[in-house]
Design a protein around this motif. Structure first.
Motif, PDB file in Angstrom:
ATOM      1  N   LEU A 112       0.556  53.680 -57.228  1.00 56.70           N
ATOM      2  CA  LEU A 112      -0.586  53.103 -56.511  1.00 56.70           C
ATOM      3  C   LEU A 112      -0.205  51.743 -55.912  1.00 56.70           C
ATOM      4  N   ARG A 113       0.646  51.022 -56.650  1.00 54.93           N
ATOM      5  CA  ARG A 113       1.058  49.702 -56.153  1.00 54.93           C
ATOM      6  C   ARG A 113       1.879  49.832 -54.878  1.00 54.93           C
ATOM      7  N   LEU A 114       2.533  51.004 -54.739  1.00 57.93           N
ATOM      8  CA  LEU A 114       3.330  51.226 -53.533  1.00 57.93           C
ATOM      9  C   LEU A 114       2.450  51.209 -52.284  1.00 57.93           C
ATOM     10  N   ILE A 115       1.241  51.765 -52.414  1.00 54.92           N
ATOM     11  CA  ILE A 115       0.403  51.879 -51.211  1.00 54.92           C
ATOM     12  C   ILE A 115      -0.720  50.852 -51.157  1.00 54.92           C
ATOM     13  N   LEU A 116      -0.920  50.082 -52.226  1.00 53.41           N
ATOM     14  CA  LEU A 116      -2.026  49.112 -52.223  1.00 53.41           C
ATOM     15  C   LEU A 116      -1.986  48.130 -51.045  1.00 53.41           C
ATOM     16  N   PRO A 117      -0.808  47.589 -50.685  1.00 51.45           N
ATOM     17  CA  PRO A 117      -0.809  46.660 -49.541  1.00 51.45           C
ATOM     18  C   PRO A 117      -1.318  47.315 -48.260  1.00 51.45           C
ATOM     19  N   THR A 118      -1.008  48.606 -48.064  1.00 47.30           N
ATOM     20  CA  THR A 118      -1.497  49.292 -46.865  1.00 47.30           C
ATOM     21  C   THR A 118      -3.007  49.487 -46.932  1.00 47.30           C
ATOM     22  N   LEU A 119      -3.488  49.800 -48.133  1.00 48.09           N
ATOM     23  CA  LEU A 119      -4.907  50.128 -48.264  1.00 48.09           C
ATOM     24  C   LEU A 119      -5.799  48.924 -48.025  1.00 48.09           C
ATOM     25  N   SER A 120      -5.255  47.724 -48.255  1.00 50.93           N
ATOM     26  CA  SER A 120      -6.112  46.551 -48.083  1.00 50.93           C
ATOM     27  C   SER A 120      -6.103  46.048 -46.647  1.00 50.93           C
ATOM     28  N   GLN A 121      -5.417  46.781 -45.748  1.00 52.71           N
ATOM     29  CA  GLN A 121      -5.340  46.285 -44.369  1.00 52.71           C
ATOM     30  C   GLN A 121      -6.568  46.616 -43.542  1.00 52.71           C
ATOM     31  N   VAL A 122      -7.307  47.687 -43.912  1.00 50.83           N
ATOM     32  CA  VAL A 122      -8.454  48.085 -43.097  1.00 50.83           C
ATOM     33  C   VAL A 122      -9.720  47.608 -43.801  1.00 50.83           C
ATOM     34  N   PRO A 123     -10.340  46.545 -43.318  1.00 53.67           N
ATOM     35  CA  PRO A 123     -11.445  45.970 -44.086  1.00 53.67           C
ATOM     36  C   PRO A 123     -12.776  46.700 -43.960  1.00 53.67           C
ATOM     37  N   ASP A 124     -13.061  47.317 -42.803  1.00 55.19           N
ATOM     38  CA  ASP A 124     -14.438  47.782 -42.601  1.00 55.19           C
ATOM     39  C   ASP A 124     -14.627  49.276 -42.805  1.00 55.19           C
ATOM     40  N   LYS A 125     -13.596  49.947 -43.273  1.00 58.32           N
ATOM     41  CA  LYS A 125     -13.768  51.383 -43.510  1.00 58.32           C
ATOM     42  C   LYS A 125     -13.669  51.665 -45.003  1.00 58.32           C
ATOM     43  N   LEU A 126     -14.063  52.855 -45.377  1.00 54.57           N
ATOM     44  CA  LEU A 126     -14.145  53.183 -46.788  1.00 54.57           C
ATOM     45  C   LEU A 126     -12.802  53.630 -47.352  1.00 54.57           C
ATOM     46  N   LEU A 127     -12.603  53.310 -48.606  1.00 51.06           N
ATOM     47  CA  LEU A 127     -11.479  53.843 -49.366  1.00 51.06           C
ATOM     48  C   LEU A 127     -12.083  54.725 -50.448  1.00 51.06           C
ATOM     49  N   VAL A 128     -11.660  55.972 -50.503  1.00 47.32           N
ATOM     50  CA  VAL A 128     -12.270  56.921 -51.434  1.00 47.32           C
ATOM     51  C   VAL A 128     -11.234  57.370 -52.457  1.00 47.32           C
ATOM     52  N   LEU A 129     -11.608  57.343 -53.726  1.00 49.56           N
ATOM     53  CA  LEU A 129     -10.739  57.829 -54.789  1.00 49.56           C
ATOM     54  C   LEU A 129     -11.392  59.065 -55.394  1.00 49.56           C
ATOM     55  N   ILE A 130     -10.706  60.173 -55.336  1.00 51.46           N
ATOM     56  CA  ILE A 130     -11.281  61.399 -55.872  1.00 51.46           C
ATOM     57  C   ILE A 130     -10.543  61.797 -57.143  1.00 51.46           C
ATOM     58  N   SER A 131     -11.257  61.999 -58.185  1.00 52.97           N
ATOM     59  CA  SER A 131     -10.787  62.287 -59.547  1.00 52.97           C
ATOM     60  C   SER A 131      -9.536  61.496 -59.942  1.00 52.97           C
ATOM     61  N   PRO A 132      -9.646  60.173 -60.011  1.00 44.46           N
ATOM     62  CA  PRO A 132      -8.516  59.362 -60.468  1.00 44.46           C
ATOM     63  C   PRO A 132      -8.227  59.614 -61.953  1.00 44.46           C
ATOM     64  N   PRO A 133      -6.980  59.354 -62.415  1.00 42.06           N
ATOM     65  CA  PRO A 133      -6.594  59.717 -63.778  1.00 42.06           C
ATOM     66  C   PRO A 133      -7.332  58.923 -64.854  1.00 42.06           C
ATOM     67  N   ALA A 134      -7.855  57.763 -64.542  1.00 43.22           N
ATOM     68  CA  ALA A 134      -8.614  56.976 -65.527  1.00 43.22           C
ATOM     69  C   ALA A 134      -9.652  56.160 -64.767  1.00 43.22           C
ATOM     70  N   ASP A 135     -10.426  55.371 -65.501  1.00 43.69           N
ATOM     71  CA  ASP A 135     -11.458  54.565 -64.851  1.00 43.69           C
ATOM     72  C   ASP A 135     -10.830  53.521 -63.927  1.00 43.69           C
ATOM     73  N   VAL A 136     -11.408  53.415 -62.756  1.00 45.06           N
ATOM     74  CA  VAL A 136     -10.894  52.430 -61.808  1.00 45.06           C
ATOM     75  C   VAL A 136     -11.312  51.038 -62.277  1.00 45.06           C
ATOM     76  N   TYR A 137     -10.349  50.119 -62.310  1.00 41.50           N
ATOM     77  CA  TYR A 137     -10.634  48.787 -62.832  1.00 41.50           C
ATOM     78  C   TYR A 137     -10.850  47.838 -61.665  1.00 41.50           C
ATOM     79  N   GLY A 138     -12.101  47.470 -61.458  1.00 43.42           N
ATOM     80  CA  GLY A 138     -12.481  46.684 -60.296  1.00 43.42           C
ATOM     81  C   GLY A 138     -11.729  45.383 -60.092  1.00 43.42           C
ATOM     82  N   PRO A 139     -11.612  44.530 -61.125  1.00 47.32           N
ATOM     83  CA  PRO A 139     -10.981  43.234 -60.910  1.00 47.32           C
ATOM     84  C   PRO A 139      -9.557  43.338 -60.374  1.00 47.32           C
ATOM     85  N   ALA A 140      -8.810  44.360 -60.846  1.00 45.18           N
ATOM     86  CA  ALA A 140      -7.426  44.486 -60.398  1.00 45.18           C
ATOM     87  C   ALA A 140      -7.370  44.833 -58.921  1.00 45.18           C
ATOM     88  N   LEU A 141      -8.244  45.759 -58.496  1.00 42.57           N
ATOM     89  CA  LEU A 141      -8.228  46.157 -57.089  1.00 42.57           C
ATOM     90  C   LEU A 141      -8.711  45.007 -56.216  1.00 42.57           C
TER      91      LEU A 141
END
Lengths: 466, 225
Positions: free
Chosen positions: B59-88
């Protein structure tokens, strides 16, 4: 002053939803067991209003029969008034199946009487097929002419008078006893009564008759209560057949949703939740709520959401009736899509969420919010989509894992500790106190884990650095 | 004759000189080595597969790319564990534009993914499938991505043997001391590569295993029994 009377003899029949018109349908008056309303197919089969049920079934064995229901007819009359309210303002209900419209004030909005009538007729024919009408100088006269199926828009006073005088007393609003006593003295048509001036009538007959004739001639005013439409949408549709498969409900449902759409667009409103009540045969009715995050008024979108919602509904009995209700009305908000955006997928985020929630269930689609708490379990939680609150996070909390296990798992593999410890001892105030030493560790396979040690020297995995 | 050509065209067996494949629009991944090997970065739209174990840094590999688009949605479908908000949030993702979907089964998950991709309001859909995917499902994702100009990222534990899925990009990731070792399995308009080292130290300094200097002898520790 002109008044228009609309007489709808087949009101309950017209409110039935039937897929095709060639099935003979009849409404039967309960206690008399006679046909009171029949459709055109039944008429062609040789049936007539007033026929006994036994005779009717002998003539036409495939006749579909419904009992007469005064309540549903009353409701339908209200719906009709609501529908007509869009084109004309002063409407008065005359139960069980009539409407009086005050025409003259409306003529300042329409160019002519003919144009007014065309608009009313157009509106009327969208919901009802059988009706009789008449225009006259008083509500009572218009009613009488409509009951005699006059069906003309005529403003000539003399002609109207001639028509009125030909009317028999049977269809007037006079009590049965009065009509009988008048018949006995040889008065059978209105012409006989009109010949006498009102004062003469008052000397010979009781006050009720005088009042009635005065109202008929337009000399007395008829008290009328005008209809005020409610500010909510509620519509009931009786199905003429039973449905076991909800997918077949889309056609009748779409019809109702279109009414909802026109109701909403006229008021510049939209609704964010509708309730669909499926009335089942011999079973408690099923209530289905369908929501749309940002609000919606288009029938086709609501239909889509309803059909998605139906996938998770199982019926215990066939559906015989549906009722649609808009739970909340909100102001219409137009979203402005980019004119120069050539992208073909055009859906707003709340729309997408509404669609996902309709199919998957509301609890399956969530947002995530970060809270200011040092305990990892309380620092992040699921929330309704887009409701993330803005909280400034403590500067200290930086190197946290992206995934947190729902509950800490015992550590079973051999790991190498890279960072730590970070001691978190807090939460004494709400009975969820923790006392842990957190470490960042790397397993032999190269997985990055967030592990902790309890004061009892037990090790647990709590997070994953994905 | 005409019919034959049409049939061949229909089966996409005729090559048109004027139909030069447009180089896919890419955006920088935040890792220069990776951009170099991927000819500019990760695809802006299309289906990307990441084959890796969980928690090695996929996930860390693609996180920098994912934070580039501010106004569109990022969707996580059936992630392996609970998504931890503060880290993201700390890695630059706006939590307001984050959706987490946990469908009951794979069929619902596939449906949700397709809806999100084609909606046009999501930039990326991260999907952890529970079961293997088949060719027609990937093709449907492709069409949805094209319609909504979005990107589907699939996380899978191992490469599916035997069949070649119509992916735009497939990367195999293995853990190394300072980051990841990345191998391009498949790339549309490119060639597979040998594994190459990706240093994630600059972005994630606390997730690096330090080099052990061989000339330092650890202090003897007494056995405490």
């Amino acid at each position: 002053m002109f008044w228009l009377y609309l007489h709808c003899p087949n009101l309950q029949l017209n409110s039935l939803y039937s897929g095709c018109d060639n099935v003979p349908v009849a409404i039967v008056q309960g206690h008399k067991n006679t046909l009171s309303q029949i459709n055109s197919a039944a008429q062609q089969a040789g049936l007539a209003v007033g026929m006994g049920l036994g005779a009717a079934c002998a003539i036409c064995p495939r006749l579909t029969v419904f009992p007469y229901n005064p309540e549903s007819e009353q409701q339908k009359l209200k719906q009709l008034a609501q529908w007509l309210y869009w084109v004309t303002s002063d409407i008065s209900l005359v139960p069980p199946n009539g409407l009086v419209l005050r025409v003259t004030p409306m003529l300042s909005l329409y160019a002519s009487l003919n144009e007014y009538w065309q608009v009313v007729q157009c509106q009327l024919e969208q919901v009802i097929s059988d009706y009789h009408y008449a225009l006259a100088y008083s509500p009572q006269a218009a009613k009488l002419l409509a009951l005699h199926q006059y069906n003309q828009i005529n403003t000539d006073k003399n002609q109207l008078n001639i028509q009125l005088q030909q009317c028999s007393l049977d269809k007037t609003d006079l009590p049965h006893k009065t009509i009988e006593s008048l018949n006995r003295v040889g008065v059978s048509h209105l012409a006989d009564l009109f010949r006498l001036p009102l004062t003469e009538l008052a000397q010979r007959f009781d006050i009720d008759l005088v009042t009635y004739i005065g109202r008929l001639k337009g000399q007395f005013k008829t008290p009328l209560e005008f209809y005020h439409p409610p500010e909510t949408f509620k519509y009931r549709l009786l199905l003429s057949y039973e449905l076991t498969d909800l997918n077949h409900l889309n056609k009748p449902l779409f019809k109702v949703l279109q009414l909802l759409e026109s109701f909403l667009s006229l008021r510049a409103k939209q609704t964010d939740e509708i309730q669909l009540e499926l009335i089942l045969r011999d079973a408690p009715s099923e209530r289905i709520r369908v929501g749309s995050g940002q609000g919606e008024h288009k029938a086709i979108r609501w239909l889509e959401l309803c059909l998605l919602r139906f996938e998770s509904v199982t019926l215990s009995a066939p559906v015989i009736e549906i009722e649609l209700q808009a739970l909340r009305l909100i102001d219409f908000r137009a979203d402005s899509p980019d004119l120069f955006n050539t992208q073909t997928g055009q859906m707003s985020a709340p729309e997408l969420v509404a669609r996902l929630q309709a199919k998957l269930g509301e609890s399956k689609v969530n947002g995530v919010e970060a809270l200011s708490d040092y305990r990892p379990e309380f620092a992040s939680r699921l929330c309704p989509p887009f409701n993330t609150c803005d909280q400034t996070l403590p500067e200290l909390i930086q190197n946290r894992p992206s995934f947190l296990l729902n509950r800490p798992q015992p550590l079973h593999e051999q790991v190498e500790i890279i960072h730590g410890p970070e001691r978190i001892v807090t939460g004494w105030w709400d009975h969820n106190s923790i006392s842990r030493d957190y470490y960042i560790a790397r397993s032999a396979a190269g997985r990055w884990l967030w592990i902790f040690r309890t004061p009892q020297q037990k090790w647990f995995v709590h997070g994953l650095y994905s | 004759m005409n019919n034959l050509i049409r049939l061949l065209q229909y089966k996409q067996l005729v090559w048109h000189a004027n139909a030069q494949p447009q180089p896919a629009e890419t955006c920088q991944s935040g890792y220069p080595e990776l951009d170099l090997h991927l000819n500019g970065g990760l695809n802006r739209a299309g289906v990307i597969e990441l084959i890796s174990d969980i928690a090695i840094g996929e996930l860390r590999l693609i996180l920098p790319t994912l934070s580039q688009v501010p106004d569109k949605l990022l969707v996580l479908i059936s992630p392996p564990a609970d998504v931890y908000g503060p880290a993201l949030a700390a890695s630059g993702i706006n939590l307001k534009n984050l959706l987490v979907i946990r469908p009951d089964n794979q069929t619902h998950a596939l449906w949700a993914a397709e809806q999100c991709l084609s909606s046009g309001c999501c930039h990326s859909v991260l999907f952890w499938p529970q079961a293997a995917l088949v060719i027609h499902q990937i093709k449907r994702f492709q069409l949805a991505c094209e319609k909504g100009q979005s990107r589907q990222i699939l996380f899978r534990p191992q490469r599916q043997q035997g069949i070649s899925l119509p992916l735009d990009l497939s990367l195999s990731l293995t853990a190394t001391r300072s980051g990841l070792s990345v191998q391009v399995n498949k790339r549309k308009g490119g060639w597979p590569s040998d594994p190459f080292e990706l240093n994630m130290q600059t972005k994630w300094p606390y997730l690096v295993k330090p080099e052990i200097n061989q000339n330092i002898i650890p202090f003897p520790v007494a056995n405490t029994g």
